[in-house]
Write an enzyme that holds these catalytic residues in place. Structure first.
Site, PDB file in Angstrom:
ATOM      1  N   CYS A 313     -20.548  60.580 -64.176  1.00 49.90           N
ATOM      2  CA  CYS A 313     -20.412  61.054 -65.473  1.00 49.90           C
ATOM      3  C   CYS A 313     -21.562  61.011 -66.506  1.00 49.90           C
ATOM      4  CB  CYS A 313     -19.185  60.269 -66.133  1.00 49.90           C
ATOM      5  SG  CYS A 313     -18.754  58.758 -65.596  1.00 49.90           S
ATOM      6  N   ARG A 342     -21.049  51.635 -54.832  1.00 53.58           N
ATOM      7  CA  ARG A 342     -20.471  50.645 -55.435  1.00 53.58           C
ATOM      8  C   ARG A 342     -20.548  49.443 -54.559  1.00 53.58           C
ATOM      9  NH1 ARG A 342     -15.372  53.454 -58.278  1.00 53.58           N
ATOM     10  NH2 ARG A 342     -16.721  55.339 -59.247  1.00 53.58           N
ATOM     11  N   GLN A 360     -17.439  61.158 -54.158  1.00 54.64           N
ATOM     12  CA  GLN A 360     -15.998  61.555 -55.056  1.00 54.64           C
ATOM     13  C   GLN A 360     -16.078  63.228 -55.317  1.00 54.64           C
ATOM     14  OE1 GLN A 360     -17.426  59.385 -58.730  1.00 54.64           O
ATOM     15  NE2 GLN A 360     -15.334  58.387 -58.551  1.00 54.64           N
ATOM     16  N   ASP A 362     -15.444  64.635 -57.855  1.00 54.88           N
ATOM     17  CA  ASP A 362     -15.270  64.483 -59.218  1.00 54.88           C
ATOM     18  C   ASP A 362     -15.642  65.774 -60.103  1.00 54.88           C
ATOM     19  OD1 ASP A 362     -15.448  62.877 -61.400  1.00 54.88           O
ATOM     20  OD2 ASP A 362     -17.678  62.089 -61.089  1.00 54.88           O
ATOM     21  N   HIS A 364     -15.700  66.994 -64.606  1.00 54.97           N
ATOM     22  CA  HIS A 364     -15.555  66.595 -66.134  1.00 54.97           C
ATOM     23  C   HIS A 364     -15.330  67.841 -66.788  1.00 54.97           C
ATOM     24  CE1 HIS A 364     -17.947  63.363 -64.303  1.00 54.97           C
ATOM     25  NE2 HIS A 364     -17.057  62.649 -65.214  1.00 54.97           N
ATOM     26  N   LYS A 444      -4.409  58.185 -69.160  1.00 54.06           N
ATOM     27  CA  LYS A 444      -4.410  59.015 -67.779  1.00 54.06           C
ATOM     28  C   LYS A 444      -3.215  59.138 -66.933  1.00 54.06           C
ATOM     29  CE  LYS A 444      -4.665  54.542 -65.115  1.00 54.06           C
ATOM     30  NZ  LYS A 444      -5.362  54.105 -64.058  1.00 54.06           N
ATOM     31  N   HIS A 490     -12.072  62.941 -67.192  1.00 56.28           N
ATOM     32  CA  HIS A 490     -12.720  62.999 -65.874  1.00 56.28           C
ATOM     33  C   HIS A 490     -11.538  63.275 -65.095  1.00 56.28           C
ATOM     34  CE1 HIS A 490     -15.824  59.982 -67.615  1.00 56.28           C
ATOM     35  NE2 HIS A 490     -14.698  59.612 -68.392  1.00 56.28           N
TER      36      HIS A 490
END
Length: 617
Positions: A313, A342, A360, A362, A364, A444, A490
């Site tokens: 992000c 991670r 990911q 991902d 946005h 979420k 996200h």
RNA sequence: GCCACCCUAGCUCAAUCGGCAGAGCAACCGCUUCGUAAGCGGUCGGUUGUCGGUUCAAGUCCGACGGGUGGCUCCA
């Protein structure tokens, strides 16, 4: 993603669902009687354990989705032989037929009864102190201490239990494993030994449960990815880091190509960002303050600290900020297959399901408050559509709302939550609300899918973020010529490609649908004189876009078929004199069906259709 | 990270009480040319995860390390 991003971390990394107890409905439904049986079995087990270890201390022993457990503090580690002995003793106790007797006691009695059971004494304290219930709420009224006795065994317990140990079917009880567990789940407290067991009403149900467990084991992705030569892990390379072999790579490419195509159609732009970023950036995003324990140590580059990215992000935000944005450009939907790293504690790593480096899917979404409702509905539909394409048809949806500790205005939260709720309802999907379960930075939606074995997995997460736009001072110029703060959402659909791949492997047991199969068809020449024809056919099929191999080894046809079956290749094409003569292939499918001889064109059409329709075969 | 357990050939597993490391499959080489789930024969393959200790002798016993497996609040 915002700091302390539990949710995205969750989707990417949620663990085996077995413990989460979301098996199939037959196991899942609250069955009071079964629950009592299991809880009672736990007491019987505790009795058996204490008989064997009179100096042992007991902790807690509840019924769980698939059985029960009990935690003990014992003088020595338990062995598998101990478990057998304890299980045998349990059967005796059951047939001895003791009544379970409920009794309320006052504090003094309770302390007396459990005077040599420190864990129970601690529980008594807690209960008297108005211990919090599972919702973190103090119970109403005066706390009651109660005990359950059966024969010589007494336990501090709220119940309920069966009336008599004979109600437990001795042929439907089995002890499964012993594991370490911290007292009250707290690493600072003593490590206890937990015995897991299972109990059912009938021996047949126990059998079914054990058969289900075997099936789970057979489909274990850790075994299948090796057997099918898809992927490996390396001691020398470090744990939790996956290596994609060519065949795994083919599947991943299909997944990624499909993902990209859908995203383009869905109005997303695809972006790419670096793998490392300066400390400054992670400081501004808040990751260094709230997420550092999950990040790897910084590396020094010309005196500056750089960190490996745990999330994408902040990078997307930097791109957003490269110029002044107009409301006319919004919504902007930026998607990235971003590989992040991670730190996960060694003990929690688990095949592909929980790794240290993963990609990911991902994205946005930056939009105006007016656009948010439409965007949420759009992303929800988009997600479900993609999940369905991969063969998942049952979903559970969770809406998590504003926690006590939060950033952003309650009015914003309200609007965001309403948009999420409306989207779910517009899709006519059942959902559950987790009040106060949102992250501090926004509400979420999570989507869980159910796999072929009835297990559920959290994949998709769609999260609002009221935090990062503030921290990075994001803005767009509105119709009124003034600057406004955009909304930021996200979302990750598949979560992590690694984990999603593991789920797919287990869902299909390694027998992928044709569109995903690394090898879609194998040519099986019967004798060496048919090899040339086999290669000709293979060439034609490849030209038609199919992934095809030729087994030109010196083996007999039977052995080649067996090899193909073991590899779970969807289509086996036998070619011998008859086929070469007629320009045909003789089709045998992975499921044993034998459609027989057909022209190469007919087979091509058949296979292409299976690919287009994403059929299993 | 913590607790328990596990680590023998590429894979699945043997090896009595501490006494010469083995089998099947795979791979490789031959022979076989075959009609819907394993043709036959041969060859290769090991510092028993690593390092250290005990012992006349260690795959086996002890310790450390590495990797893995099951777990680590479903709440009396």
């Amino acid at each position: 993603m915002a700091p302390a991003l539990p949710a995205q971390s969750d989707i990417a990394q949620t663990r085996s669902p077995l413990r989460r107890g979301e098996m199939s409905d037959q196991y899942r439904h609250e069955n009071d009687h079964l629950h009592r049986i299991r809880h009672s079995a736990a007491h019987v087990m505790a009795q058996a354990v204490l008989e064997k270890f009179p100096e042992g201390k007991v902790a807690i022993g509840p019924a769980i989705e698939t059985g029960f457990y009990y935690d003990f503090d014992l003088p020595r580690p338990l062995t598998p032989e101990d478990l057998e002995e304890i299980e045998a003793r349990m059967r005796e106790i059951i047939t001895e037929g003791y009544d379970f007797v409920y009794q309320e006691v006052d504090e003094e009695e309770a302390r007396h009864i459990f005077s040599d059971q420190p864990y129970k004494l601690e529980l008594i304290e807690d209960i008297l102190a108005g211990g919090l219930d599972e919702h973190g709420q103090p119970p109403e009224g005066k706390p009651t201490l109660s005990i359950y006795r059966h024969g010589p065994f007494v336990d501090l317990c709220r119940g309920p239990h069966v009336a008599n140990t004979r109600e437990i079917n001795p042929d439907a009880v089995k002890l499964l494993s012993v594991a370490g567990a911290y007292w009250r789940g707290d690493e600072q407290r003593p490590m206890l030994q937990r015995i897991y067991g299972t109990a059912w009403e009938t021996a047949q149900e126990l059998e079914q449960f054990l058969a289900w467990r075997e099936e789970v084991e057979k489909r274990d992705h850790r075994r299948l990815v090796r057997e099918l030569d898809l992927l490996s892990f390396h001691e020398e390379g470090g744990p939790g880091l996956a290596y994609w072999h060519p065949k795994g790579g083919r599947i991943r490419q299909v997944i990624e190509d499909f993902w990209r195509a859908r995203h383009r159609e869905g109005g997303y732009e695809i972006v790419f960002t670096p793998h490392i970023g300066k400390a400054e950036l992670w400081q501004q995003s808040g990751h260094l303050d709230f997420y550092r324990e999950s990040m790897y140590a910084p590396m020094d580059v010309e005196g500056m600290e750089y960190f490996l990215k745990p999330m994408n992000c902040p990078f997307h935000i930097l791109m957003y900020k490269t110029r002044l944005r107009s409301y006319r450009e919004l919504p902007m939907r930026w998607a990235e297959l971003g590989t992040v790293y991670r730190y996960e504690r060694s003990g929690v790593l688990h095949g592909l399901m929980r790794v240290r480096g993963f990609t990911q899917d991902d994205a946005h979404i930056f939009c105006t408050p007016q656009q948010i409702e439409g965007e949420v509905l759009r992303v929800l539909r988009f997600s479900l559509d993609i999940l369905r394409a991969f063969g998942f048809s049952e979903f559970q949806i969770y809406l998590s709302t504003m926690p006590k500790k939060h950033v952003g205005e309650p009015a914003q939260w309200e609007q965001a939550q309403e948009s999420l709720r409306k989207a779910i309802e517009a899709e006519g999907l059942p959902y559950e609300v987790d009040e106060g379960g949102g992250a501090f930075y926004g509400p979420k939606i999570d989507i869980h899918i159910k796999d072929a074995l009835g297990r559920t997995w959290q994949l998709t997460t769609i999260q609002f973020d009221f935090n990062l736009p503030e921290r990075f001072d994001l803005a767009y110029v509105g119709e009124d010529g003034k600057e406004h703060r955009p909304y930021m959402v996200h979302r990750a659909l598949l979560g992590s490609l690694e984990r999603f791949f593991g789920i797919l492997v287990e869902h299909y047991g390694g027998a992928f649908p044709v569109w995903l199969a690394p090898v879609q068809a194998v040519l099986i020449p019967i004798a060496d004189r048919h090899v040339e024809y086999a290669y000709d056919v293979a060439e034609r099929l490849r030209a038609a876009g199919l992934r095809v191999e030729v087994n030109d080894s010196g083996e007999r046809m039977q052995a080649k078929i067996r090899d193909a079956q073991m590899e779970k290749i969807p289509y086996m094409l036998v070619v011998g004199d008859r086929e070469a003569e007629a320009g045909q292939v003789n089709l045998r499918r992975r499921d044993g069906e034998k459609p027989g001889a057909m022209s190469v064109d007919d087979f091509t059409r058949l296979a292409q259709e299976a690919v287009e329709e994403r059929r299993l075969l």
